[in-house]
Design a protein around this motif. Sequence first.
Motif, PDB file in Angstrom:
ATOM      1  N   GLU A 121      64.135 -40.263  16.241  1.00 23.29           N
ATOM      2  CA  GLU A 121      64.910 -39.348  17.072  1.00 23.29           C
ATOM      3  C   GLU A 121      66.401 -39.588  16.876  1.00 23.29           C
ATOM      4  N   VAL A 122      67.096 -38.563  16.436  1.00 24.45           N
ATOM      5  CA  VAL A 122      68.548 -38.587  16.311  1.00 24.45           C
ATOM      6  C   VAL A 122      69.083 -37.418  17.129  1.00 24.45           C
ATOM      7  N   GLU A 123      69.884 -37.719  18.127  1.00 21.76           N
ATOM      8  CA  GLU A 123      70.385 -36.692  19.037  1.00 21.76           C
ATOM      9  C   GLU A 123      71.820 -36.323  18.666  1.00 21.76           C
ATOM     10  N   ASP A 124      72.045 -35.038  18.492  1.00 21.87           N
ATOM     11  CA  ASP A 124      73.399 -34.545  18.224  1.00 21.87           C
ATOM     12  C   ASP A 124      74.078 -34.212  19.542  1.00 21.87           C
ATOM     13  N   LEU A 125      75.206 -34.878  19.786  1.00 21.12           N
ATOM     14  CA  LEU A 125      76.020 -34.598  20.955  1.00 21.12           C
ATOM     15  C   LEU A 125      77.185 -33.709  20.537  1.00 21.12           C
ATOM     16  N   ALA A 126      78.050 -33.374  21.472  1.00 16.18           N
ATOM     17  CA  ALA A 126      79.147 -32.449  21.178  1.00 16.18           C
ATOM     18  C   ALA A 126      80.041 -32.955  20.054  1.00 16.18           C
ATOM     19  N   THR A 127      80.407 -34.221  20.112  1.00 14.90           N
ATOM     20  CA  THR A 127      81.321 -34.775  19.102  1.00 14.90           C
ATOM     21  C   THR A 127      80.798 -36.081  18.517  1.00 14.90           C
ATOM     22  N   ALA A 128      79.503 -36.344  18.657  1.00 17.90           N
ATOM     23  CA  ALA A 128      78.965 -37.630  18.207  1.00 17.90           C
ATOM     24  C   ALA A 128      77.472 -37.508  17.960  1.00 17.90           C
ATOM     25  N   THR A 129      76.875 -38.634  17.541  1.00 23.87           N
ATOM     26  CA  THR A 129      75.435 -38.743  17.325  1.00 23.87           C
ATOM     27  C   THR A 129      74.932 -39.927  18.138  1.00 23.87           C
ATOM     28  N   PHE A 130      73.707 -39.808  18.666  1.00 25.30           N
ATOM     29  CA  PHE A 130      73.139 -40.885  19.464  1.00 25.30           C
ATOM     30  C   PHE A 130      71.730 -41.187  18.961  1.00 25.30           C
ATOM     31  N   MET A 131      71.434 -42.489  18.807  1.00 18.77           N
ATOM     32  CA  MET A 131      70.094 -42.894  18.383  1.00 18.77           C
ATOM     33  C   MET A 131      69.833 -44.333  18.812  1.00 18.77           C
ATOM     34  N   ASN A 132      68.580 -44.743  18.741  1.00 19.23           N
ATOM     35  CA  ASN A 132      68.196 -46.112  19.058  1.00 19.23           C
ATOM     36  C   ASN A 132      67.687 -46.778  17.785  1.00 19.23           C
ATOM     37  N   THR A 133      68.384 -47.817  17.342  1.00 19.51           N
ATOM     38  CA  THR A 133      67.987 -48.569  16.146  1.00 19.51           C
ATOM     39  C   THR A 133      67.504 -49.968  16.527  1.00 19.51           C
ATOM     40  N   GLY A 134      66.936 -50.076  17.717  1.00 28.52           N
ATOM     41  CA  GLY A 134      66.586 -51.366  18.311  1.00 28.52           C
ATOM     42  C   GLY A 134      67.440 -51.608  19.524  1.00 28.52           C
ATOM     43  N   SER A 135      68.620 -51.012  19.525  1.00 34.33           N
ATOM     44  CA  SER A 135      69.537 -50.918  20.659  1.00 34.33           C
ATOM     45  C   SER A 135      70.141 -49.522  20.631  1.00 34.33           C
ATOM     46  N   PRO A 136      70.581 -49.002  21.777  1.00 33.74           N
ATOM     47  CA  PRO A 136      71.140 -47.649  21.806  1.00 33.74           C
ATOM     48  C   PRO A 136      72.540 -47.604  21.204  1.00 33.74           C
ATOM     49  N   HIS A 137      72.797 -46.568  20.402  1.00 28.22           N
ATOM     50  CA  HIS A 137      74.085 -46.465  19.723  1.00 28.22           C
ATOM     51  C   HIS A 137      74.639 -45.047  19.740  1.00 28.22           C
ATOM     52  N   TYR A 138      75.889 -44.967  20.150  1.00 21.42           N
ATOM     53  CA  TYR A 138      76.698 -43.754  20.116  1.00 21.42           C
ATOM     54  C   TYR A 138      77.586 -43.866  18.878  1.00 21.42           C
ATOM     55  N   VAL A 139      77.527 -42.869  18.002  1.00 20.14           N
ATOM     56  CA  VAL A 139      78.253 -42.911  16.730  1.00 20.14           C
ATOM     57  C   VAL A 139      79.218 -41.734  16.664  1.00 20.14           C
ATOM     58  N   LYS A 140      80.508 -42.039  16.524  1.00 19.72           N
ATOM     59  CA  LYS A 140      81.530 -40.993  16.470  1.00 19.72           C
ATOM     60  C   LYS A 140      82.384 -41.163  15.225  1.00 19.72           C
ATOM     61  N   GLN A 141      82.521 -40.099  14.457  1.00 19.92           N
ATOM     62  CA  GLN A 141      83.368 -40.136  13.266  1.00 19.92           C
ATOM     63  C   GLN A 141      84.820 -39.912  13.671  1.00 19.92           C
ATOM     64  N   VAL A 142      85.705 -40.729  13.109  1.00 17.24           N
ATOM     65  CA  VAL A 142      87.129 -40.631  13.429  1.00 17.24           C
ATOM     66  C   VAL A 142      87.943 -40.781  12.143  1.00 17.24           C
ATOM     67  N   GLU A 143      89.236 -40.522  12.261  1.00 13.93           N
ATOM     68  CA  GLU A 143      90.186 -40.769  11.182  1.00 13.93           C
ATOM     69  C   GLU A 143      91.082 -41.930  11.595  1.00 13.93           C
ATOM     70  N   ALA A 144      91.690 -42.599  10.636  1.00 14.30           N
ATOM     71  CA  ALA A 144      92.619 -43.704  10.889  1.00 14.30           C
ATOM     72  C   ALA A 144      92.014 -44.728  11.853  1.00 14.30           C
ATOM     73  N   LEU A 145      90.801 -45.181  11.539  1.00 22.28           N
ATOM     74  CA  LEU A 145      90.070 -46.099  12.418  1.00 22.28           C
ATOM     75  C   LEU A 145      90.816 -47.409  12.651  1.00 22.28           C
ATOM     76  N   GLN A 146      91.545 -47.873  11.663  1.00 20.10           N
ATOM     77  CA  GLN A 146      92.261 -49.135  11.808  1.00 20.10           C
ATOM     78  C   GLN A 146      93.232 -49.106  12.980  1.00 20.10           C
ATOM     79  N   ASP A 147      93.740 -47.924  13.304  1.00 17.38           N
ATOM     80  CA  ASP A 147      94.746 -47.795  14.362  1.00 17.38           C
ATOM     81  C   ASP A 147      94.151 -47.453  15.725  1.00 17.38           C
TER      82      ASP A 147
END
Length: 256
Positions: A121-147
């Motif tokens: 199960e991979v859930e698409d949210l408005a600006t992110a993705t949510f799934m459980n890989t053994g623990s729950p994880h919210y995944v959001k793509q960004v630019e300039a992550l270092q900052d």
Amino acid sequence: MDLTFYKYQGTGNDFVVLDNREQNIQLSQEQVAFLCDRRKGIGADGLMLLQEKEGYDFEMVYYNADGRVGSMCGNGGRCLVAFAQFLGVVEDQAYFIASDGPHKAFLKDGLVHLQMKDVDEVEDLATATFMNTGSPHYVKQVEALQDLDVFQEGRAIRYSGRFKAEGTNVNFVEHLSENKLFVRTYERGVEDETFSCGTGVTACALAASRAGYKSPVHIQVLGGELQVSFEQEGQSFRNVFLIGPALQVFKGEISL
């Protein structure tokens, strides 16, 4: 109580590790939190017990840095496999049980290859993705992550309406060239950014596959580099492996 402990780290994700095969270690939430405290205790992102379990090479019992029993920790699992090899419990292959079920692992060329749970199960949210890989994880793509202020941004999502009660880990991912990602993670239980999160980079790699990334995906984290390999079947993922180093840092004794 006097404890002999080991300190392990996997790409900067660090753990207090205890050999509890004799079942003589019983720790309270407060004691675990003390041992993980970086100013008053040993200091770690989490604590693990290696225990005997019928039908398996060993059992992995994981606690978050706040002293509460945690869900699956990928880097922790890799470190515990390396610890089991150090103790002579396993040689170059392991089969163990964790909070999310059985895991297979093998050691090759200085790296621990840990099989993670299948993801259906991979859930698409408005600006992110949510799934459980053994623990729950919210995944959001960004630019300039270092900052990015990962602590503030991650904490805001972790304590938002949907996730406040049970919590979620929050991953920010920047897509790089050549099948590579840069990932930073705010972890629940630690309640801060960590140098690496194994279940987190796994979630990021699986999410990136939907944008055309191929197995194995290479991931840069603050603590080093990891890889995630997988087989994709429609919207599901099978034979997911988290691959990276797991090193013993030191051994010590402490009184509780």
